[in-house]
Write an enzyme that holds these catalytic residues in place. Structure first.
Site: not given
Ligand code: EPU
Length: 345
Positions: A171, A245, A341
């Site tokens: 990510r 997320s 995130e």
């Protein structure tokens, strides 16, 4: 055809609420929609916009807005999808940064070019896909990445970057660090390997194989399975504001992992080749009792504790307060610091 514009409309004090999937209120001092490389160059050459700091906005699906934005927001609306090349070992496709990611996945499958099906239904636009190296169900963008085009926001020059330049991580990429606000991604090329083989290693997909008795699904079936799995546990941002997320799955040392398993044998963990382990952040948050809880108008989604949601009218500060409370309780119980995130502004 993209209609060429001679001047660039600047929207002042533009509301960003509709442009972030969390539905958080914030305004941009100036917002410009860019529909072509020429538009980006117009921004660079513009006497006021050129020198100003810039925020590049795609679908806003990985963003938490906690304040008004003083930087000039460049909303990327560059469209177009095409086949670049077809060889024995791959199909290369290209899409404009403003194309919807899921529609691109569906389109490639309709054309008979499988390879992106595990990443179906990931919200957001094509241009944001490399920024956070999107991934799901065992496939990451970097596994299908060929190269991308962008425009340097200082010089106005076109650049083409390969995977090495992009420095993809979990990510993560150079576009979240050194290239943030400096290179505007205009087009992304993806490499779909041939012959196609399904990627079915992820537990949720294994369950589908088992339940259906179909061990050799075609790409359309994998696409359908992924869509069904996602719909069953992730909220649709059109209905409930969220940014997917909210935390990364933390990586801990083998020793730390053994220690946590000793105390909580059911902890969901995935051993990594170097001996460390990735833990399921959703499990950790769930274990701390957060699922379904709220602070103010921000909440933890009932079906997946890793997703924070806007219960209606939340502001960014409420989301951050909730996120911090979750971080503290996970740290208190497991000694692990969860890292957000999405990009927090
Ligand atoms: N779990 C719980 N309770 C929860 C949530 C999860 O016990 O409330 C357990 C699940 O039972 C499962 C494990 O934790 O055993 C992992 O959960 P899941 O399979 O749903 O995946 P994830 O680790 O929560 C990651 C990505 C998702 C991606 C899925 C599928 C990150 C931060 N998230 O989620 O990506 O869709 O795997 O590959 O890596 C995103 O980045 O926005 C995103 C949604």
């Amino acid at each position: 055809m993209v209609q060429e514009r001679t001047e660039l409309p600047i929207e002042r004090r533009a509301s960003l609420r509709a442009f972030n999937s969390f539905g958080l209120p914030a305004t941009a001092a100036a917002l410009v929609r860019v529909r072509s490389e020429a538009d980006v160059r117009r921004v660079v050459d513009h006497p006021e916009l050129g020198p100003a700091p810039k925020l590049i906005l795609g679908g806003g699906s990985n963003l938490v807005l906690t304040r008004d934005i003083a930087a000039t927001v460049l909303k990327v609306e560059i469209l177009g999808r095409r086949l670049v090349a077809q060889t024995d070992d791959a199909v290369i496709v290209e899409a404009g940064a403003g194309e919807n990611w899921h529609e691109l996945v569906a389109w490639t499958l309709q054309q008979g070019w499988p390879g992106l099906e595990n990443m179906a239904l990931i919200p957001g636009l094509v241009g944001a896909a490399p920024v956070q190296n999107i991934g799901a169900y065992g496939v990451e963008l970097k596994d299908r990445f060929e190269s991308l085009d962008g425009v340097d926001l200082v010089t106005g020059r076109n650049v083409t970057l390969d995977a090495r330049h992009c420095a993809f991580g979990y990510r993560d990429s150079a576009f979240k660090h050194g290239l943030a606000g400096k290179t505007l991604i205009t087009r992304v090329r993806l490499r779909l390997p041939r012959p196609w083989t399904p990627v079915l290693g992820y537990l949720d997909l294994q369950r589908r194989v088992h339940d259906t008795g179909n061990a050799t699904p075609d790409a359309g079936t994998v696409f359908d399975w992924v869509c069904a799995i996602r719909r069953s546990k992730l909220p649709d941002p059109q209905q409930i504001g969220n940014a997917g997320s909210f935390f990364k799955n933390p990586v801990v040392s083998a020793e730390q992992c053994r220690d946590i398993i000793g105390r909580d044998p059911s902890v969901v963990h995935y051993p990594l080749p170097d001996g460390s382990a990735k833990l399921a952040a959703g499990w950790l948050i769930d274990a701390c009792g957060w699922k379904g809880k709220s602070i103010g108008r921000a909440g933890v989604y009932e079906r997946q504790a890793l997703v924070l949601v806007n219960r209606g009218g939340a502001i960014g500060a409420e989301v951050l307060t909730l996120a911090r409370a979750i971080q503290e309780s996970v740290y208190g119980r497991f000694g692990i610091r969860l890292e957000p995130e999405p990009v927090i502004l």
